[in-house]
Motif scaffolding. Structure first.
Motif, mmCIF file in Angstrom:
data_model
loop_
_atom_site.group_PDB
_atom_site.id
_atom_site.type_symbol
_atom_site.label_atom_id
_atom_site.label_comp_id
_atom_site.label_asym_id
_atom_site.label_seq_id
_atom_site.Cartn_x
_atom_site.Cartn_y
_atom_site.Cartn_z
ATOM 1 N N SER A 1 0.876 -1.375 -0.004
ATOM 2 C CA SER A 1 -0.023 -0.065 -0.018
ATOM 3 C C SER A 1 0.868 1.071 0.172
ATOM 4 N N ALA A 2 1.872 1.261 0.652
ATOM 5 C CA ALA A 2 2.451 2.541 0.891
ATOM 6 C C ALA A 2 3.514 2.768 -0.351
ATOM 7 N N TYR A 3 3.999 1.924 -0.909
ATOM 8 C CA TYR A 3 4.902 2.087 -2.195
ATOM 9 C C TYR A 3 3.848 2.334 -3.443
ATOM 10 N N SER A 4 2.845 1.534 -3.421
ATOM 11 C CA SER A 4 1.890 1.687 -4.484
ATOM 12 C C SER A 4 1.297 3.357 -4.473
ATOM 13 N N ALA A 5 1.148 3.663 -3.102
ATOM 14 C CA ALA A 5 0.597 5.181 -3.101
ATOM 15 C C ALA A 5 1.752 6.122 -3.832
ATOM 16 N N THR A 6 3.028 5.919 -3.355
ATOM 17 C CA THR A 6 4.187 6.810 -3.451
ATOM 18 C C THR A 6 4.136 7.038 -5.192
ATOM 19 N N LYS A 7 3.991 5.598 -5.837
ATOM 20 C CA LYS A 7 4.032 5.330 -7.196
ATOM 21 C C LYS A 7 2.863 5.933 -8.243
ATOM 22 N N ALA A 8 1.427 5.806 -7.344
ATOM 23 C CA ALA A 8 0.337 6.576 -7.951
ATOM 24 C C ALA A 8 0.583 8.121 -7.829
ATOM 25 N N ALA A 9 1.095 8.494 -6.969
ATOM 26 C CA ALA A 9 1.480 10.066 -6.718
ATOM 27 C C ALA A 9 2.143 10.279 -7.775
ATOM 28 N N MET A 10 3.508 9.579 -8.011
ATOM 29 C CA MET A 10 4.264 10.007 -9.305
ATOM 30 C C MET A 10 3.798 10.109 -10.482
ATOM 31 N N VAL A 11 2.750 9.215 -10.948
ATOM 32 C CA VAL A 11 1.911 9.291 -11.902
ATOM 33 C C VAL A 11 1.264 10.793 -12.297
ATOM 34 N N ASN A 12 0.466 10.954 -11.197
ATOM 35 C CA ASN A 12 -0.278 12.333 -11.322
ATOM 36 C C ASN A 12 0.670 13.496 -11.204
ATOM 37 N N TRP A 13 1.777 13.284 -10.590
ATOM 38 C CA TRP A 13 2.545 14.407 -10.691
ATOM 39 C C TRP A 13 3.074 14.716 -11.961
ATOM 40 N N THR A 14 3.430 13.584 -12.598
ATOM 41 C CA THR A 14 4.133 13.704 -14.034
ATOM 42 C C THR A 14 3.060 14.554 -14.637
ATOM 43 N N HIS A 15 1.866 14.289 -14.834
ATOM 44 C CA HIS A 15 0.839 14.982 -15.506
ATOM 45 C C HIS A 15 0.864 16.753 -15.159
ATOM 46 N N SER A 16 0.970 16.883 -14.012
ATOM 47 C CA SER A 16 1.245 18.067 -13.445
ATOM 48 C C SER A 16 2.420 18.942 -14.115
ATOM 49 N N LEU A 17 3.548 18.199 -14.036
ATOM 50 C CA LEU A 17 4.935 18.539 -14.620
ATOM 51 C C LEU A 17 4.550 18.754 -16.170
ATOM 52 N N ALA A 18 3.845 17.913 -16.879
ATOM 53 C CA ALA A 18 3.662 18.076 -18.124
ATOM 54 C C ALA A 18 2.885 19.262 -18.570
ATOM 55 N N LEU A 19 1.862 19.588 -17.818
ATOM 56 C CA LEU A 19 0.985 20.711 -17.988
ATOM 57 C C LEU A 19 1.857 21.762 -17.889
ATOM 58 N N GLU A 20 2.533 21.972 -16.793
ATOM 59 C CA GLU A 20 3.275 23.475 -16.330
ATOM 60 C C GLU A 20 4.383 23.725 -17.305
ATOM 61 N N GLY A 21 5.140 22.469 -17.662
ATOM 62 C CA GLY A 21 6.359 22.526 -18.325
ATOM 63 C C GLY A 21 6.136 22.877 -19.767
ATOM 64 N N ALA A 22 5.037 22.640 -20.463
ATOM 65 C CA ALA A 22 4.751 22.653 -21.930
ATOM 66 C C ALA A 22 5.047 23.853 -22.609
ATOM 67 N N GLN A 23 4.823 24.959 -21.638
ATOM 68 C CA GLN A 23 5.015 26.265 -22.525
ATOM 69 C C GLN A 23 6.536 26.689 -22.300
ATOM 70 N N PHE A 24 7.294 25.958 -21.748
ATOM 71 C CA PHE A 24 8.775 26.002 -21.799
ATOM 72 C C PHE A 24 9.587 24.978 -22.654
ATOM 73 N N ASN A 25 8.961 24.179 -23.445
ATOM 74 C CA ASN A 25 9.283 23.003 -24.173
ATOM 75 C C ASN A 25 10.012 22.098 -23.014
ATOM 76 N N ILE A 26 9.406 21.983 -21.828
ATOM 77 C CA ILE A 26 9.755 20.992 -21.028
ATOM 78 C C ILE A 26 8.703 19.908 -20.976
ATOM 79 N N ARG A 27 9.217 18.549 -21.313
ATOM 80 C CA ARG A 27 8.406 17.469 -21.227
ATOM 81 C C ARG A 27 8.535 16.555 -20.183
ATOM 82 N N ALA A 28 7.500 15.968 -19.575
ATOM 83 C CA ALA A 28 7.483 15.098 -18.459
ATOM 84 C C ALA A 28 6.656 13.854 -18.793
#
Ligand SMILES: NC(=O)c1ccc[n+]([C@@H]2O[C@H](COP(=O)([O-])OP(=O)(O)OC[C@H]3O[C@@H](n4cnc5c(N)ncnc54)[C@H](OP(=O)(O)O)[C@@H]3O)[C@@H](O)[C@H]2O)c1
Length: 256
Positions: free
Chosen positions: A155-182
């Motif tokens: 449960s703990a490990y899976s929760a950290t890795k699920a958070a990482m998936v969601n965080w990747t989407h945030s990074l992709a959204l915020e980074g796109a205007q600067f040509n940063i991909r995630a």
């Protein structure tokens, strides 16, 4: 740490947890493709061993749970006069603790949270302004098939890795205007030192692998190189129109 030579390469990659398993295989493939490779991890001897056959690289001992070490390593990389610019950051380092839910103490939860989620957040936060300024950057987060669909006693490990998936989407959204991909890679079961079976004597290990193989739609457990090739695929410029992707590299186990 290996002294930095004047580099003839044009681009660099940072790989965390590069001393063993998936990280070491990723260092090898980026090096073969012409990148200067920064190998970060906790254990100097493991980093040296992973770097042995690479052409241009620098190893750095850096525990991602220590904010000062992260800051210091990032500053040294960004201020390095002779190294080529960093274009790719691979957040690969991670730890795995198996436990039933009721035995998961705060310590078990928080140790995995700091290593698997806050470590990647910290190093990425250091490099985000650098990528913005260069108007170029590619972040690859190594999550897990368990981040998409948990299994028993994870449960703990899976929760950290699920958070990482969601965080990747945030990074992709915020980074796109600067040509940063995630992008995010979700490995299935891979034979690396993160699993106790990796260290079993050959005959015993073969028995365990045989059982594990039977559960894999593609009929085998993964090797670090299977994941490294996909990390390179989404991380490098050939995937310049790919951001926010979550790629399962798991022999099909996510479908069972
Ligand atoms: N193998 C699998 O079945 C599997 C499946 C899904 C996802 N993954 C993920 O793949 C990634 C790589 O794991 P692996 O399978 O290649 O296992 P591994 O060989 O154990 O690699 C993990 C690496 O991370 C480093 N590390 C751990 N905590 C760190 C910290 N606080 N600071 C810096 N480095 C740290 C370790 O260094 P030290 O050894 O020096 O501590 C180690 O080199 C992990 O994020 C893991 O969760 C693996």
């Amino acid at each position: 740490m290996v002294p930095l030579m004047n580099s003839t390469f044009e681009k660099s990659v940072i790989i965390t947890g590069a001393g063993t398993g998936i990280g070491a295989a990723t260092a090898k493939i980026f090096s073969e493709k012409g990148y200067f490779v920064y190998l970060l991890g906790r254990t100097s001897s493991k980093l040296d061993s992973a770097a042995k056959n690479l052409s241009q690289y620098q190893t750095m001992v850096c525990d991602l749970t220590d904010p000062e070490q992260v800051k210091d390593s990032c500053q040294r990389i960004m201020n390095s006069p002779s190294a080529p610019p960093v274009q790719v950051l691979v957040n690969n380092a991670g730890i795995f603790r198996r436990h039933s839910f009721d035995e998961g103490s705060d310590e078990v939860w928080m140790t995995q949270w700091w290593s698997n989620m806050m470590g990647p957040v910290r190093i990425t936060r250091e490099f985000f302004p650098y990528f913005k300024k260069n108007r170029k950057g590619s972040i690859v987060n190594v999550s897990s098939t368990l981040g998409l669909r948990p299994s028993f006693e994870t449960s703990a490990y899976s929760a950290t890795k699920a958070a990482m998936v969601n965080w990747t989407h945030s990074l992709a959204l915020e980074g796109a205007q600067f040509n940063i991909r995630a992008n995010c890679i979700c490995p299935g079961l891979v034979d690396t030192p993160i699993h106790d079976f990796h260290f079993l004597p050959a005959a015993e290990k073969e028995k365990v692998l045989q059982n594990l193989k039977n559960m894999q739609p593609l009929g085998r457990v993964g090797q670090p190189e299977d994941i490294a090739r996909s990390i390179y695929f989404v991380g490098a410029e050939g995937s310049s129109w790919t951001t926010g992707a979550v790629l399962s590299v798991d022999g099909g186990i996510n479908l069972t």
